[in-house]
Design a protein around this motif. Structure first.
Motif, short mmCIF file in Angstrom:
data_model
loop_
_atom_site.label_atom_id
_atom_site.label_comp_id
_atom_site.label_asym_id
_atom_site.label_seq_id
_atom_site.Cartn_x
_atom_site.Cartn_y
_atom_site.Cartn_z
N LYS A 203 0.92 -1.23 -0.06
CA LYS A 203 -0.42 0.24 0.42
C LYS A 203 0.94 0.93 0.36
O LYS A 203 0.38 1.74 -0.66
CB LYS A 203 -0.77 -0.06 0.92
CG LYS A 203 -2.09 -0.86 1.35
CD LYS A 203 -3.50 -0.70 2.10
CE LYS A 203 -4.41 -1.76 2.20
NZ LYS A 203 -5.03 -1.87 3.09
N ALA A 213 -2.39 -1.89 -5.35
CA ALA A 213 -3.39 -1.68 -3.96
C ALA A 213 -4.07 -0.41 -4.04
O ALA A 213 -3.83 0.67 -5.06
CB ALA A 213 -2.81 -1.42 -2.66
N LEU A 215 -6.30 2.06 -3.06
CA LEU A 215 -6.11 3.57 -1.80
C LEU A 215 -6.99 4.17 -1.35
O LEU A 215 -7.02 4.92 -0.35
CB LEU A 215 -5.17 3.83 -2.29
CG LEU A 215 -3.48 3.81 -2.82
CD1 LEU A 215 -2.03 4.80 -2.69
CD2 LEU A 215 -2.85 2.58 -1.02
#
Length: 285
Positions: A203, A213, A215
């Motif tokens: 992340k 990822a 977010l």
């Protein structure tokens, strides 16, 4: 009334050519920026996953950096604060590196970005002289003025270059400051969610690369622009800016008044271009 001023109209259809002759330089600057962000990304993965700085696993550590379980404090808030303080230092030392480098002007002393600004500015000065000579103006060639370095030592050029040094450094710092704020949020939320070290690292690195990822993070315009992509944009726009400012300044130095600038709208031509920009492709203003 007939105008008696000297005028020069400088324009070259871009198409797939590079009128500023800065394409290679822009690519070099872009690659240098990417290398620094890549190194930072690799370091984040190492300290979170391999070095387990938060003490989330019991995996033995081979090499300490900044130290096994260095940020394994009882409170998550303390973990986040300590890690971000360490990360901020890595950004300062790596992406925003300041060193003892030769430069022109009085901008940020020794910023590694200065060499690219200087090179692009020099090309702008050389381009201006070339265009004025071609247009028949009584202007000495660069060699007749003692060479490009001698020309660059003129106070007006030193002042412009110094301002550009500071501008580019501040723009890059703005990118890293935003990146650190986003990473702080991601890390804090990851601690709340109980993410493991690999998930945390993935992340955090998504803030840099924009991949790996989701977010759920956007700006006021509903976009999320990762740090590395913003750095690429910086490399493109600021090198062109330095070239442009140098060219116009050199025209002014020789009294070439009434300079007419024609700019062609040119997009990157990829799937990221919006319809509004695509409709303007090739138009000259």
């Amino acid at each position: 009334m007939t105008c008696t001023c000297n005028h020069i109209s400088v324009y070259k259809k871009m198409g797939r050519t590079d009128p500023t002759n800065t394409f290679t330089l822009r690519r070099m600057f872009e690659k240098a920026l990417i290398r620094r962000f890549k190194k930072l990304s690799q370091l984040i993965t190492k300290v979170i996953v391999e070095d387990d700085v938060f003490g989330l696993t019991n995996t033995p550590m081979v090499q300490a950096s900044p130290g096994r379980q260095a940020f394994n404090f009882p409170r998550s808030g303390d973990r986040v604060a300590a890690f971000m303080q360490w990360l901020n230092q890595q950004v300062s030392d790596g992406v925003l590196e300041i060193g003892n480098m030769s430069q022109i002007g009085s901008g940020v002393e020794g910023a590694w970005t200065n060499m690219y600004v200087t090179d692009s500015y020099k090309r702008g000065v050389q381009r201006a002289r070339y265009e004025m000579n071609k247009a028949g103006f009584d202007v000495p060639k660069i060699g007749d003025s003692g060479g490009i370095n001698a020309v660059m030592n003129a106070p007006f050029h030193m002042d412009r270059v110094g301002l550009l040094y500071t501008r580019v450094f501040n723009e890059l710092k703005g990118i890293t400051d935003t990146m650190l704020i986003q990473m702080n949020k991601v890390l804090a939320q990851g601690m709340i969610d109980g993410d493991g070290p690999r998930t945390l690292a993935r992340k955090m690195n998504a803030v840099i690369k924009g991949a790996g990822a989701d977010l759920s993070m956007t700006d006021t315009l509903g976009r999320f622009i990762p740090a590395e992509r913003r750095a690429r944009m910086l490399a493109q726009t600021e090198m062109i800016r330095a070239h442009h400012i140098a060219t116009v300044q050199e025209y002014k130095n020789w009294g070439t008044v009434g300079v007419k600038v024609q700019a062609e709208w040119s997009t990157s031509g990829d799937d990221r271009v919006c319809e509004q920009c695509r409709s303007l492709e090739g138009k000259v203003y």
